[in-house]
Enzyme design. Structure first.
Site, PDB file in Angstrom:
ATOM      1  N   ARG A 256      17.527 -58.662  23.590  1.00 51.89           N
ATOM      2  CA  ARG A 256      17.127 -57.278  23.814  1.00 51.89           C
ATOM      3  C   ARG A 256      18.032 -56.505  24.769  1.00 51.89           C
ATOM      4  O   ARG A 256      18.546 -55.457  24.436  1.00 51.89           O
ATOM      5  CB  ARG A 256      15.696 -57.229  24.370  1.00 51.89           C
ATOM      6  CG  ARG A 256      14.630 -57.694  23.407  1.00 51.89           C
ATOM      7  CD  ARG A 256      13.267 -57.275  23.927  1.00 51.89           C
ATOM      8  NE  ARG A 256      12.184 -57.933  23.220  1.00 51.89           N
ATOM      9  CZ  ARG A 256      10.898 -57.699  23.453  1.00 51.89           C
ATOM     10  NH1 ARG A 256      10.542 -56.850  24.387  1.00 51.89           N
ATOM     11  NH2 ARG A 256       9.958 -58.337  22.770  1.00 51.89           N
TER      12      ARG A 256
ATOM     13  N   HIS B 260      14.028 -55.900  12.971  1.00 54.62           N
ATOM     14  CA  HIS B 260      13.701 -55.717  14.392  1.00 54.62           C
ATOM     15  C   HIS B 260      12.207 -55.447  14.569  1.00 54.62           C
ATOM     16  O   HIS B 260      11.786 -54.293  14.723  1.00 54.62           O
ATOM     17  CB  HIS B 260      14.527 -54.544  14.953  1.00 54.62           C
ATOM     18  CG  HIS B 260      14.554 -54.487  16.457  1.00 54.62           C
ATOM     19  ND1 HIS B 260      15.327 -55.317  17.218  1.00 54.62           N
ATOM     20  CD2 HIS B 260      13.905 -53.690  17.342  1.00 54.62           C
ATOM     21  CE1 HIS B 260      15.179 -55.042  18.499  1.00 54.62           C
ATOM     22  NE2 HIS B 260      14.304 -54.043  18.603  1.00 54.62           N
TER      23      HIS B 260
ATOM     24  N   TYR C 263      10.307 -35.734  11.236  1.00 61.45           N
ATOM     25  CA  TYR C 263      10.934 -34.419  11.116  1.00 61.45           C
ATOM     26  C   TYR C 263      12.466 -34.492  11.172  1.00 61.45           C
ATOM     27  O   TYR C 263      13.145 -33.604  10.669  1.00 61.45           O
ATOM     28  CB  TYR C 263      10.463 -33.491  12.234  1.00 61.45           C
ATOM     29  CG  TYR C 263       8.975 -33.237  12.233  1.00 61.45           C
ATOM     30  CD1 TYR C 263       8.357 -32.616  11.150  1.00 61.45           C
ATOM     31  CD2 TYR C 263       8.189 -33.626  13.316  1.00 61.45           C
ATOM     32  CE1 TYR C 263       6.986 -32.396  11.163  1.00 61.45           C
ATOM     33  CE2 TYR C 263       6.820 -33.408  13.331  1.00 61.45           C
ATOM     34  CZ  TYR C 263       6.227 -32.788  12.244  1.00 61.45           C
ATOM     35  OH  TYR C 263       4.877 -32.559  12.244  1.00 61.45           O
TER      36      TYR C 263
END
Length: 875
Positions: free
Chosen positions: A40, A86, A130
């Protein structure tokens, strides 16, 4: 736990394994830590990416969202990454995707965005449903050749798909875009750099593997931030380049504009990396409200996406912009420091890396990619050549091949027949059977043979490439230059070196300048050639425009490469380089000296010493500083005690109550000292009569001061072997003369001395004493600001007891404030035609006091006035 202690049913049904809880917690936490570190938080040193960024780019590549393709919804991309590679939450993936597209966070963005992706002022992006995205053109160079087995693949989280362990990047991604992350027990914070510089550094390393880090820094100079700014000091940056740990101080970029009303306005055009302009503006306003910063009238953030950063800070009329700017740097994020911690994964292990490590690891990885790509291409070329060889065999025996195929009962028997009859391999036989009939024409046969020849040349080249390491590194350099040509740009962040980091002397033009310091403490420097030479008795010109209660108190000539030592009336010493003094013309007021040195408000500059070679150890160890006070105390201290500048100054001499420091001189230990008092007396004694003492000492008696109204007005130190110098004295009403030094007999220090000028009501008290030669020029400054420059040779040589000749015409209310000499190298020949016979033309007279004064040739100026008699020596 012993089985015999368990109930019988437990022993029969279950098997309990005893576990040490401490060891279990330790093992589990280590596993978790390594998962965070490797999976990570830390980037890989090879492609500079964390797993989430690598997976985003790989997923976009799999989706075909290239830079020249249509945008796709971010929700579609996030879903692809989540579902395949992921499984850590859509928020983490979308945040990482957004950051890859933010040009204020990424020096070279890897994602092209469409929609609201946030702002530099901290505004968040719109929801992923969006916004749209696609890869930037540079991202293609991170993924190029991934299909050629250039990197290893591993199973994804559910073992259903393969994902790359690293991307075969051609871009030194970790160096150019940096990285930051917090793991368990460690963290990384790597700064972005300029792509052109990084690639130049990689090429320099390839050319010379023994290159030093300092040599690499000639290419990779310092971090280069997306928003620009000014890197203030390189010590921390250099430490990071050498060790992997350091600190970079970044300042915003500021311009100062002056309005028509005379008020100054500070314009902030760039802010430090990741600093919000709205937060910065609010902080400035808060500091003004809390009266921590005074002098600001209004502050407003006028930044726009199109015009860029513009924060306007309006100042009060009497505010000093330099002071306000320093306060903004001190109290706000306009100056921010970033800790550099270059931690990355090297072969799966976290490691702190210096600049050379970062470059070498990337170059080694590129070499591995080139080797694996070449092997893949060679394998594919050999496979293709093998098939073409089968085609050629078939074309050479076309009739037999066709007959064999026609007579075969099925494809398998035809394949076996080709392998048996013509020695083809199974692959070749299968390819021949699948050959289209149109390729059996004569033209197609020629194309197949030509293609085979080209494939064989390619195979030979690839084999040579695998056998020749130098060729492989030439390929790497060519590909790096291609990346630089496509994406390289100039630096955005400027670099400012501190005084102790680089010799600014080499960057400053060496020239002689006139330094003027006014009574109220305003200082400036002016090119010496602006002061034209005049004949003795001239009216003079404006040497500095001052307030009515102010006048020029110190005036001298120094080189821009010299260091000035400022001595205050309370016995303190401060340092300042000449080039650090603000430049100004003759009529400007100058800058308050408190803005340049940390001078207390209740202290005042009394003496200024010009030192040429403060950094030269041999020079420093062979020279001394001689100080004197108004009450006739004299003191000598080694120059070495003053060779280590301190921002808050040092104590140079202990001053007794009722006394003040007056003058300072630099000597080589082989001089004769002369002191003069305003009543007209002077004393001469050898320098060895004053032994060298420490900075805190009081000193010894130099000349006797008769009464409270009398005081020392000057100190000179004349080398014993220099017989060319004469003693010049000037009175406050403009009279002066030169006298041979031999007329002043040598005495012990502490005496009354002898007469040096006849003091009368016409001459006024003595104001100064200098040792001069005829080749020098004399500069006289009056309390009104008028300055005259004349040749010392034009001043006649007279006896000690005379009153001298008139040197400058003064108004009744004016007096001489300071005198100084210019060395012969500093003399500029007079070229001003407005100076004629010691008088001033209309154009000059109006510049002095606004009125025209006629030339006075009948007053006897320029002639020696008889003194009447010669007074005896004062014992």
């Amino acid at each position: 736990m012993d089985d015999q202690l368990l109930p019988e049913e437990t022993r029969d049904n279950d098997r309990i394994i005893p576990v040490n809880i401490e060891e279990q917690m330790k093992s589990s936490y280590i596993d978790y830590s390594m998962s965070v570190i490797v999976g990570r938080a830390l980037p890989d040193v090879r492609d500079g990416l964390k797993p989430v960024h690598r997976r985003i780019l790989h997923a976009m590549n799999e989706l075909g969202i290239d830079y020249n393709k249509a945008f796709k919804k971010c929700a579609r991309i996030v879903g692809e990454v989540l579902g395949k590679y992921h499984p850590h939450g859509d928020g983490s993936v979308y945040d990482a995707l957004v950051r890859l597209a933010q040009e204020w966070n990424m020096r070279y963005p890897l994602v092209d965005s469409q929609g609201n992706f946030g702002s530099a002022d901290g505004d968040g992006p719109a929801a992923m449903r969006y916004t749209e995205a696609r890869m930037e053109r540079m991202a293609a160079f991170l993924l190029q050749d991934i299909e050629k087995e250039t990197v290893d693949f591993q199973l994804n989280f559910d073992d259903s798909l393969q994902e790359p362990t690293v991307l075969p990047t051609r871009v030194p991604q970790l160096l150019v875009n940096g990285s930051s992350g917090i793991a368990v027990g460690m963290a990384t914070n790597m700064m972005p750099h300029n792509l052109s510089e990084a690639i130049d550094g990689c090429i320099a390393y390839i050319d010379n593997r023994d290159i030093t880090i300092d040599e690499l820094m000639n290419y990779v100079k310092a971090p280069d931030f997306p928003g620009g700014g000014i890197i203030y000091g390189m010590e921390g940056v250099k430490a990071a380049m050498h060790t992997g740990r350091g600190r970079v101080v970044l300042r915003g970029k500021i311009n100062v504009e002056t309005k028509a009303s005379g008020r100054e306005t500070i314009i902030i055009t760039e802010v430090p990396y990741q600093v919000s302009r709205d937060v910065l503006t609010a902080r400035i306003g808060q500091l003004v409200n809390d009266k921590i910063i005074e002098g600001i009238v209004h502050v407003n953030n006028e930044s726009t996406e199109k015009e860029g950063t513009r924060i306007v800070v309006d100042l009060k009329r009497d505010a000093v912009s330099a002071v306000i700017i320093n306060q903004l740097y001190k109290y706000t994020d306009l100056q921010t420091s970033y800790g550099i911690n270059n931690v990355a994964l090297v072969k799966g292990r976290p490691r702190t890396l210096n600049l050379k490590n970062l470059i070498s690891e990337f170059v080694d990885f590129r070499h591995e990619v080139v080797v694996r790509r070449t092997r893949f291409e060679l394998s594919e070329a050999e496979k293709k050549a093998h098939i073409l060889e089968g085609y050629i065999i078939a074309l050479d025996h076309l009739d037999e091949v066709i007959a064999l195929i026609r007579n075969s009962t099925n494809p398998e028997s035809a394949k076996q027949g080709l392998m048996t009859s013509f020695g083809m391999s199974e692959i070749q036989a299968k390819a021949v059977l699948e050959l289209r009939l149109q390729r059996l024409t004569g033209m197609e046969r020629d194309k197949i043979k030509e293609e085979y020849d080209q494939i064989m040349k390619l195979i030979a080249h690839l084999k040579e490439l695998l056998a020749n390491e130098a060729m492989r590194f030439d390929v790497i350099k060519t590909e790096l230059r291609e990346v630089k040509e496509k994406f390289g740009d100039t630096r955005r962040s400027e670099i400012t070196y501190l005084d102790d980091e680089v010799s600014l002397i080499d960057l400053i033009k060496e020239e002689d300048v006139v330094i003027t310091v006014s009574h109220l403490g305003y200082i400036k420097r002016t090119p010496a050639d602006e002061y034209r030479a005049q004949k003795r008795g001239g009216r003079g010109s404006i040497g500095g425009r001052t307030r009515e209660e102010d006048w020029i108190e110190h005036l001298f000539v120094a080189s821009t490469h010299h260091t000035l030592l400022f001595f205050t009336e309370k016995g303190r010493c401060f340092w300042l380089k000449v080039y650090q003094i603000p430049d100004g013309d003759k009529q400007s007021k100058g800058r308050a000296i408190q803005n340049l040195i940390q001078l207390p408000s209740d202290d005042k500059i009394r003496a200024i010493l010009d030192v040429k070679k403060l950094e030269d150890e041999a020079f420093v160890n062979s020279h001394y500083i001689v100080l004197c006070t108004k009450k006739g105390i004299i003191k000598k201290t080694d120059l070495e005690d003053f060779s280590r500048p301190r921002a808050n100054g040092i104590n140079a001499i202990t001053i007794l109550d009722g006394d003040q420091l007056l003058e300072a001189r630099l000597t080589d230990g082989n001089s004769e000292i002369m002191l003069a008092v305003k009543s007209g007396r002077a004393i001469r004694f050898p320098e060895e009569k004053v032994r060298s003492t420490g900075r805190g000492a009081i000193g010894v008696a130099g000349i006797e001061v008769d009464n409270a109204d009398d005081e020392v007005v000057g100190l000179i130190c004349v080398n014993k072997e220099d017989k060319s110098r004469t003693i010049l004295v000037v009175s406050e009403k403009g009279f002066g003369k030169r006298t041979a030094i031999e007329e002043y007999r040598i005495t012990n220090r502490g005496g009354k001395g002898v007469k040096t000028i006849s003091v009368t009501s016409k001459t006024g008290n003595l104001v100064g004493i200098l040792d001069v030669t005829e080749k020098e020029d004399l500069m006289i400054t009056c309390m009104s600001g008028v300055t005259i420059r004349m040749s010392v040779g034009s001043i006649s040589e007279q006896g000690r007891a005379t009153q001298g000749v008139k040197l400058i015409r003064l108004d009744e209310t004016d007096q001489i404030a300071a005198i100084t000499q210019l060395d012969e190298e500093q003399i500029v020949n007079p070229t001003d035609e407005s100076v004629v016979d010691g008088s001033v033309k209309l154009s000059d007279a109006s510049a002095v006091n606004g009125s025209v004064e006629p030339t006075d040739q009948s007053a006897g100026e320029g002639s020696v006035e008889p003194s009447g008699d010669t007074e005896p020596t004062v014992q």
